[in-house]
Design a protein around this motif. Structure first.
Motif, PDB file in Angstrom:
ATOM      1  N   GLU A   8       1.430   1.598   2.380  1.00  0.00           N
ATOM      2  CA  GLU A   8       2.716   1.715   1.769  1.00  0.00           C
ATOM      3  C   GLU A   8       3.706   1.214   2.358  1.00  0.00           C
ATOM      4  O   GLU A   8       3.771   0.883   3.568  1.00  0.00           O
ATOM      5  N   GLY A  19       1.010   2.361  -1.490  1.00  0.00           N
ATOM      6  CA  GLY A  19       0.810   3.613  -1.054  1.00  0.00           C
ATOM      7  C   GLY A  19      -0.747   3.844  -1.608  1.00  0.00           C
ATOM      8  O   GLY A  19      -1.693   4.899  -0.921  1.00  0.00           O
ATOM      9  N   ASP A  71      -3.191   6.145   1.486  1.00  0.00           N
ATOM     10  CA  ASP A  71      -2.839   5.249   2.478  1.00  0.00           C
ATOM     11  C   ASP A  71      -3.789   5.532   3.724  1.00  0.00           C
ATOM     12  O   ASP A  71      -3.557   4.843   4.616  1.00  0.00           O
TER      13      ASP A  71
END
Ligand SMILES: [Zn+2]
Length: 124
Positions: A8, A19, A71
């Motif tokens: 992200e 993300g 992530d």
């Protein structure tokens, strides 16, 4: 490949990107990737959507397999909108293999029971 493009990044107070990252393999064996775009006012879109746009740009629409990762690099299932998008591109995409959790892969048809396009819907 999805993990390699995920991480992200905040562009400003309103926009974060990457993300989630996604990679898909087409029926022809090509790989396309995409990242999520998260914005204020819900103007962004999913990583799967982004990867699909890249695929469509290259004239393909049949997906053999797709995965999205968060992530932390963990596989996550597609949202309902992405499930529907994949299914509308080709009826053969109901066989698309989706990694919904690390190591757990299921065909799209299992994620879309009672598809509104079946059984007497249009052939696409
Ligand atoms: Zn989605």
């Amino acid at each position: 490949m999805a993990r390699n493009i995920t991480g992200e990044k905040r562009l400003n107070d309103f926009v974060q990107i990457a993300g989630v990252g996604a990679a898909l393999e087409t029926a022809d064996g090509n790989i396309y990737t995409g990242i999520s775009i998260d914005t204020a006012c819900s103007m962004g879109f999913c990583a799967e959507h982004s990867a699909i746009a890249e695929m469509l740009k290259h004239g393909e629409y049949k997906i053999k397999a797709i995965v999205a990762v968060n992530d932390n690099g963990q596989a996550i299932p597609p949202c309902g909108r992405c499930r529907e998008l994949i299914s509308q591109l080709s009826s053969s995409n109901l066989h698309t293999i989706i990694e919904v959790k690390d190591g757990i892969r299921v065909p799209l048809s299992e994620l879309l029971p009672y598809d509104w396009k079946e059984p007497s819907g249009p052939v696409w």
